[in-house]
Design a protein around this motif. Structure first.
Motif, PDB file in Angstrom:
ATOM      1  N   ALA A  31      10.520   0.125 -10.288  1.00 56.40           N
ATOM      2  CA  ALA A  31      11.740  -0.553 -10.706  1.00 56.40           C
ATOM      3  C   ALA A  31      11.442  -2.016 -11.023  1.00 56.40           C
ATOM      4  CB  ALA A  31      12.786  -0.454  -9.608  1.00 56.40           C
ATOM      5  N   LEU A  32      12.041  -2.508 -12.092  1.00 52.47           N
ATOM      6  CA  LEU A  32      11.853  -3.896 -12.495  1.00 52.47           C
ATOM      7  C   LEU A  32      13.136  -4.681 -12.256  1.00 52.47           C
ATOM      8  CD1 LEU A  32       9.921  -3.439 -15.860  1.00 52.47           C
ATOM      9  CD2 LEU A  32       8.993  -3.804 -13.566  1.00 52.47           C
ATOM     10  N   VAL A  33      12.989  -5.914 -11.814  1.00 55.15           N
ATOM     11  CA  VAL A  33      14.123  -6.773 -11.490  1.00 55.15           C
ATOM     12  C   VAL A  33      14.139  -7.957 -12.444  1.00 55.15           C
ATOM     13  CG1 VAL A  33      15.218  -8.174  -9.717  1.00 55.15           C
ATOM     14  CG2 VAL A  33      14.019  -6.086  -9.066  1.00 55.15           C
ATOM     15  N   PHE A  34      15.274  -8.155 -13.118  1.00 56.37           N
ATOM     16  CA  PHE A  34      15.414  -9.238 -14.073  1.00 56.37           C
ATOM     17  C   PHE A  34      16.538 -10.175 -13.636  1.00 56.37           C
ATOM     18  CE2 PHE A  34      13.877  -5.463 -16.326  1.00 56.37           C
ATOM     19  CZ  PHE A  34      12.694  -5.953 -16.857  1.00 56.37           C
ATOM     20  N   LEU A  35      16.459 -11.433 -14.071  1.00 58.21           N
ATOM     21  CA  LEU A  35      17.460 -12.426 -13.701  1.00 58.21           C
ATOM     22  C   LEU A  35      18.812 -12.077 -14.324  1.00 58.21           C
ATOM     23  CD1 LEU A  35      15.406 -15.723 -14.139  1.00 58.21           C
ATOM     24  CD2 LEU A  35      16.032 -14.590 -11.998  1.00 58.21           C
ATOM     25  N   ALA A  36      19.871 -12.334 -13.545  1.00 58.48           N
ATOM     26  CA  ALA A  36      21.219 -12.044 -14.035  1.00 58.48           C
ATOM     27  C   ALA A  36      22.056 -13.300 -14.235  1.00 58.48           C
ATOM     28  CB  ALA A  36      21.946 -11.105 -13.066  1.00 58.48           C
ATOM     29  N   ASN A  37      21.817 -14.334 -13.433  1.00 62.87           N
ATOM     30  CA  ASN A  37      22.565 -15.577 -13.582  1.00 62.87           C
ATOM     31  C   ASN A  37      21.764 -16.756 -13.073  1.00 62.87           C
ATOM     32  OD1 ASN A  37      22.870 -15.684 -10.721  1.00 62.87           O
ATOM     33  ND2 ASN A  37      24.688 -14.384 -10.838  1.00 62.87           N
ATOM     34  N   ALA A  38      22.366 -17.944 -13.158  1.00 64.41           N
ATOM     35  CA  ALA A  38      21.668 -19.173 -12.792  1.00 64.41           C
ATOM     36  C   ALA A  38      21.441 -19.299 -11.296  1.00 64.41           C
ATOM     37  CB  ALA A  38      22.459 -20.380 -13.296  1.00 64.41           C
ATOM     38  N   LEU A  84      19.303  -8.107 -11.945  1.00 62.34           N
ATOM     39  CA  LEU A  84      19.640  -6.797 -12.510  1.00 62.34           C
ATOM     40  C   LEU A  84      18.413  -5.910 -12.368  1.00 62.34           C
ATOM     41  CD1 LEU A  84      21.531  -7.690 -15.815  1.00 62.34           C
ATOM     42  CD2 LEU A  84      22.501  -6.611 -13.790  1.00 62.34           C
ATOM     43  N   THR A  85      18.613  -4.712 -11.849  1.00 60.41           N
ATOM     44  CA  THR A  85      17.490  -3.807 -11.604  1.00 60.41           C
ATOM     45  C   THR A  85      17.491  -2.664 -12.611  1.00 60.41           C
ATOM     46  OG1 THR A  85      17.548  -4.307  -9.236  1.00 60.41           O
ATOM     47  CG2 THR A  85      16.388  -2.311  -9.906  1.00 60.41           C
ATOM     48  N   VAL A  86      16.321  -2.410 -13.175  1.00 61.12           N
ATOM     49  CA  VAL A  86      16.127  -1.266 -14.081  1.00 61.12           C
ATOM     50  C   VAL A  86      15.157  -0.315 -13.394  1.00 61.12           C
ATOM     51  CG1 VAL A  86      15.277  -0.502 -16.315  1.00 61.12           C
ATOM     52  CG2 VAL A  86      16.520  -2.675 -16.132  1.00 61.12           C
ATOM     53  N   ASN A  87      15.620   0.874 -13.099  1.00 63.84           N
ATOM     54  CA  ASN A  87      14.799   1.853 -12.388  1.00 63.84           C
ATOM     55  C   ASN A  87      13.757   2.480 -13.306  1.00 63.84           C
ATOM     56  OD1 ASN A  87      16.177   1.617  -9.882  1.00 63.84           O
ATOM     57  ND2 ASN A  87      17.816   2.918 -10.661  1.00 63.84           N
ATOM     58  N   ALA A  88      12.597   2.756 -12.727  1.00 64.67           N
ATOM     59  CA  ALA A  88      11.523   3.414 -13.476  1.00 64.67           C
ATOM     60  C   ALA A  88      11.900   4.860 -13.777  1.00 64.67           C
ATOM     61  CB  ALA A  88      10.233   3.354 -12.679  1.00 64.67           C
ATOM     62  N   SER A 123       4.979  -1.178 -17.197  1.00 64.13           N
ATOM     63  CA  SER A 123       5.485   0.068 -17.787  1.00 64.13           C
ATOM     64  C   SER A 123       6.614   0.624 -16.934  1.00 64.13           C
ATOM     65  CB  SER A 123       4.361   1.101 -17.891  1.00 64.13           C
ATOM     66  OG  SER A 123       4.871   2.347 -18.332  1.00 64.13           O
ATOM     67  N   LEU A 124       7.579   1.213 -17.612  1.00 61.30           N
ATOM     68  CA  LEU A 124       8.680   1.878 -16.910  1.00 61.30           C
ATOM     69  C   LEU A 124       8.518   3.389 -16.883  1.00 61.30           C
ATOM     70  CD1 LEU A 124      11.764  -0.150 -18.219  1.00 61.30           C
ATOM     71  CD2 LEU A 124      11.118   0.120 -15.823  1.00 61.30           C
ATOM     72  N   VAL A 125       7.506   3.910 -17.584  1.00 59.47           N
ATOM     73  CA  VAL A 125       7.359   5.367 -17.676  1.00 59.47           C
ATOM     74  C   VAL A 125       5.973   5.853 -17.291  1.00 59.47           C
ATOM     75  CG1 VAL A 125       9.154   5.571 -19.452  1.00 59.47           C
ATOM     76  CG2 VAL A 125       6.776   5.240 -20.135  1.00 59.47           C
ATOM     77  N   GLY A 126       5.049   4.963 -17.032  1.00 62.96           N
ATOM     78  CA  GLY A 126       3.694   5.352 -16.671  1.00 62.96           C
ATOM     79  C   GLY A 126       3.576   5.787 -15.227  1.00 62.96           C
ATOM     80  N   ALA A 127       2.367   6.179 -14.837  1.00 64.77           N
ATOM     81  CA  ALA A 127       2.150   6.667 -13.472  1.00 64.77           C
ATOM     82  C   ALA A 127       2.406   5.587 -12.431  1.00 64.77           C
ATOM     83  CB  ALA A 127       0.715   7.185 -13.345  1.00 64.77           C
ATOM     84  N   SER A 128       2.139   4.325 -12.784  1.00 62.50           N
ATOM     85  CA  SER A 128       2.334   3.218 -11.844  1.00 62.50           C
ATOM     86  C   SER A 128       3.683   2.535 -12.025  1.00 62.50           C
ATOM     87  CB  SER A 128       1.217   2.182 -12.029  1.00 62.50           C
ATOM     88  OG  SER A 128       1.232   1.673 -13.364  1.00 62.50           O
TER      89      SER A 128
END
Length: 273
Positions: free
Chosen positions: A145-152, A157-161, A137-142
């Motif tokens: 930030a989530l990190v996703f692959l950007a290239n080979a 790429l980071t998405v902040n909670a 979850s990106l909006v829950g109590a726990s």
């Protein structure tokens, strides 16, 4: 002057050499037509084959990047859906607080509004905690930030909670009111919480657009790499087809030339008659 010999037929040997060369070229063309590739293995062209394998591996690995980015999109979409619900709940909470600030209400009506307000607050907690995709979850109590692959190469790429729990919205653990005056004060508190929620949702929306844009880029990059590999190893079938026709004709002529060369020694028999 050439020597007339029954042991050595130079004309036949030359015709046979040319026929073997033609047959070899014909096998190469037939292989290209059947496989669709002019470079099918390292022995065809080692440098080009190695380059194509490297680029193919890169293009194939981008599938993992696309999967990661699509998972990120889904996670954000779930968070945004929860955010929409939470902002709606905050709007209803403001409505209840405003109604409860009316000093002309009797106790029963006030208590009913307070009960509705508390119920809406609890729904916010449930919405935030249940907004999970693949257990994240990106909006829950726990939320984190989530990190996703950007290239080979494994860059990220980071998405902040953007926590949308009651506490994350700047509200106390159990925000409520006990009187008309405290209900009136609660209106401003809820307004602030709405502002906080919309700002956090806007940040998530920006992150989602970023992932969408990068996913499109990765798709185009993968297509370009695949096309580049094709340019390196794919055969021009129109050209190979024309060459096949020419070689088949050349092979037939080579057979006839060899036959003629083999028959030339027969003329020596006339010398002994």
């Amino acid at each position: 002057m050439s020597i007339n010999s029954i042991n050595t037929n130079s004309g036949a040997m030359i015709a046979l050499q040319n026929l073997n060369n033609t047959s070899s070229d014909l096998r190469t063309v037939q292989q290209r037509i059947s496989t669709g590739k002019k470079v099918g293995s390292a022995k065809d062209n080692g440098a080009i084959w190695a380059m194509s394998k490297t680029q193919s591996a890169t293009a194939q690995s981008l599938n993992a990047v696309k999967d990661s980015l699509q998972r990120g999109q889904s996670t954000i979409d779930v968070a945004l859906a929860a955010g929409d619900t939470i902002t709606d709940l905050l709007g209803k909470m403001k409505e209840k607080a405003l109604a409860a600030s009316d000093t002309s209400l009797n106790s029963a009506s006030f208590n009913a509004l307070k009960s509705d307000f508390d119920s809406l607050r609890q729904q916010i907690t449930k919405a935030a905690e249940n907004s999970k995709f693949n257990g994240v979850s990106l909006v829950g109590a726990s939320a984190k930030a989530l990190v996703f692959l950007a290239n080979a190469d494994g860059a990220a790429l980071t998405v902040n909670a953007q926590t949308l729990t009651v506490g994350g919205l700047g509200l106390s653990a159990t925000p409520t009111f006990t009187s008309a005056s405290s209900a009136k004060t609660m209106i401003a508190t809820i307004d602030k919480a709405i502002g906080t929620a919309t700002n956090k949702l806007a940040a998530l929306g920006t992150s989602s657009v970023g992932l969408d844009t990068h996913l499109t880029f990765v798709g185009k990059l993968q297509d370009s790499l695949t096309a580049g590999v094709g340019n390196l190893v794919d055969a021009d079938l129109a050209k190979e087809s024309a060459k096949l026709q020419a070689l088949q004709t050349k092979q037939q002529l080579g057979v006839q030339a060899l036959s003629i060369a083999n028959q030339s020694t027969q003329s020596l028999l006339s010398l002994f008659r």
